[in-house]
Scaffold this active site. Sequence first.
Site, PDB file in Angstrom:
ATOM      1  N   ASP A 139      47.122  40.919  40.755  1.00  0.00           N
ATOM      2  CA  ASP A 139      48.008  39.919  41.342  1.00  0.00           C
ATOM      3  C   ASP A 139      49.344  39.880  40.599  1.00  0.00           C
ATOM      4  O   ASP A 139      49.467  40.390  39.474  1.00  0.00           O
ATOM      5  CB  ASP A 139      47.316  38.543  41.253  1.00  0.00           C
ATOM      6  CG  ASP A 139      47.721  37.608  42.371  1.00  0.00           C
ATOM      7  OD1 ASP A 139      48.742  37.860  43.023  1.00  0.00           O
ATOM      8  OD2 ASP A 139      47.007  36.604  42.583  1.00  0.00           O
ATOM      9  N   ASP A 149      48.840  35.231  51.858  1.00  0.00           N
ATOM     10  CA  ASP A 149      47.831  34.183  51.648  1.00  0.00           C
ATOM     11  C   ASP A 149      47.579  33.425  52.945  1.00  0.00           C
ATOM     12  O   ASP A 149      46.650  32.625  53.033  1.00  0.00           O
ATOM     13  CB  ASP A 149      48.289  33.200  50.568  1.00  0.00           C
ATOM     14  CG  ASP A 149      47.912  33.681  49.174  1.00  0.00           C
ATOM     15  OD1 ASP A 149      47.348  34.791  49.052  1.00  0.00           O
ATOM     16  OD2 ASP A 149      48.183  32.952  48.196  1.00  0.00           O
TER      17      ASP A 149
HETATM   18  C1  DGJ Z   1      47.482  34.444  44.746  1.00  0.00           C
HETATM   19  C2  DGJ Z   1      46.628  35.307  45.623  1.00  0.00           C
HETATM   20  O1  DGJ Z   1      47.334  35.660  46.780  1.00  0.00           O
HETATM   21  C3  DGJ Z   1      45.325  34.579  45.960  1.00  0.00           C
HETATM   22  O2  DGJ Z   1      44.546  35.363  46.816  1.00  0.00           O
HETATM   23  C4  DGJ Z   1      44.593  34.256  44.697  1.00  0.00           C
HETATM   24  O3  DGJ Z   1      44.168  35.435  44.069  1.00  0.00           O
HETATM   25  C5  DGJ Z   1      45.479  33.458  43.767  1.00  0.00           C
HETATM   26  N1  DGJ Z   1      46.746  34.109  43.545  1.00  0.00           N
HETATM   27  C6  DGJ Z   1      44.821  33.226  42.434  1.00  0.00           C
HETATM   28  O4  DGJ Z   1      45.615  32.555  41.572  1.00  0.00           O
END
Ligand code: DGJ
Length: 731
Positions: free
Chosen positions: A471, A543
Amino acid sequence: MIEIRFKVLIILVLVVSYCKAQTIIPIETKDFSMVLQTDNQNKLKTVYFGKKLNYELDFQQIEKQYYFPSANAGIYNSAYTPSGTWNLSEPALQVKHFDGNLSTDLIFVDVEVQKKDEETHTKIKLTDPVYNLIVILNYKVWANLNVVEQWTEIINKENDTIELSKYASANLYFTNKDFYLTHFQGEYLKEMQPTEERLTQGIKTLDSKLGTRAMLIGTPNFMISFDKPAEEDNGMVLLGQLAWTGNYKIDFDIDSYKNLRLIAGVNPYSSNYTLQKGETFKSPSLIYSISDNGTGKASRQLHTWARKYRVLNGEGERLTLLNNWEATYFDFNEDKLSKLITDTKDLGLDLFLLDDGWFGNKYPRNNDDAGLGDWQENRKKLPNGLGYLVKEAKKNKVKFGIWIEPEMVNPESELFKTHPDWVIKQPERPAKLYRNQMVLDLTNPDVQNFVFTVVDSIFTKNPEIAFVKWDCNAVIYNAYSNYLEQNKIPQTHLYIDYVQGLYKVLDKIRQKYPSVSMMLCSGGGGRADYELLKYFTEFWPSDNTDPIERIFLQWNYSYFFPSITTACHVTNWGKQPMKFKVDVASMGKLGFDIDVSHLNSDDLFFTKEAIKEYNEFKHLVLLGDQFRLASPYQNPYASLMYVDKNKSEAVMFNYLSSNRFMEKMTRQPIKMKGLDIDKKYKIKEINLFPNTKSTLDDSITYSGNFLMNVGVNPDINLKRTSVILLITEAK
Ligand code: DGJ
């Protein structure tokens, strides 16, 4: 595989009427030619970009048909436009030479062609007649796929250090007007929103200055349609991407002749780059696919290229998974996770993915405001460490994956307290946080080593970990590197050296762990470029997992990325029924981010069956040719299909994407694409919800001709909001 490699020094020195030797260099794909030609001063120009010219003798006649020089701007069609001399239009290259002089000219030196399997690599050498500066223009062509990768190397052979203030990857020139540009802007949860506009005189710029997460607000993906707005199956289009993980700048410059100059590269914003004597700057690549049958073909060419030549394990296995993020957020313990691991198995999925929140002790990661950077298991949540969970997974015959965000740090962390100089931050200004975190300074080799070690020690301690979600949730504010300062490297190297530092770490990871699946994530779709996808098997588009939004998002990503790279998860977002959610996510690499215990018995039964079904048809989605059939931008429904290479099997996805006007049903058939006109096919509806029956008759045999010219009506209506059809050859 036997590697045939040979070099040919170009021979095409053609004699034009006034006896001036001119060099003509064709860069050719199966259907297109780009023709470069020197003028009588030995400057290299683009004289043609369009449909393939079949007779070499024709090349000599092109330039005479045009008048390219401009009394005001110099020459518009330079193959790599220098600055400070005869050119006054937007340059590709700006250099401060070793003696401080700001003028550059470029003349042709020689050309070399290398062929290896399906690739033809043309290297054109240019030099400044006054300074010992070398520029190599690189064109790598996959002719059968009409895909080109273009980049530039700038070599400093001058007496001392030089400074580059512009150093584009590619400088193209098109005369086949009008030009329509589609670009993709957005923000968090609204990634990849398309806008199409007709380009008019002046410069339209797509750029990013975010440093990391460079794709968040705008993306380096674009579409140029020639003569008319882009269509799916007709017309000449070019789909392009600057494959660079940092700041980019792509200029679309319509000159006074109404021709299009395209200059793409790293964003020179705050990025003057010094090159020591003897050093080379290698630009990122501009990658593009050209089609004269619209965007559909351009996408399929790019998809095939990406799977075959670019993406890590691009034609390999993908793991379906259950992710705990939206089921637990930071609130979990061993028991909760063990239960989710059993759910993973019960659902029939391949892997359990443990997301954020598993680490940090002095500063436990119970929220997003602490712990990032401290990559030790949180002893309260995981008293027996990751090893216990890996064993639990093994016991349940599923694989185990882990989330990391190794480029970032919370100020509330042991890492930050120990190494405050490792973050990117202006020393005299207050820290500006993004999601309570800061970006580590990847220009620093110690930081690169730290990031490598985060991954390496996870694998060393738990060699059976089969998946990583990487991430990246913050942009670079207050750009300043302590490391660059200490080492007397200009701060203007930061944005570039950061990205190159990231690539170095990933290279090292891939040397040691060549094939572990890794998902590229950037708080949603902040990162998905073809340079990073050399190291990753897939990316997280957004997301936003509301399935209605996903129909649009996935549609837009599909122009540039094959489904095998696009991670699609079923979550609690959106009010649509479970079937709708699973059907939408099945158009990509399927995953789940749900609390399985909240599913009612029908949803649970349906989900298990749908996962089995997905495993049966996923080879079509992940490896087949994709055909966009009905756009949700033009219809209240969306329809796509994937066809195998033999045209003997296909899967068609149909969704009601809007019922704003009480659209109750599809009133007409949807024409299929990509089938064999002479073959016969049967159609069967799959992924039916318990206690429902298909309204389609699966006993009928259709010809490919019928399916592509009349089509079938999938009978989408308010009771059947998503319909998946399996099309198989009837023998
Ligand atoms: C952002 C990501 O897009 C989510 O899927 C998740 O992993 C969160 N970060 C976790 O902090």
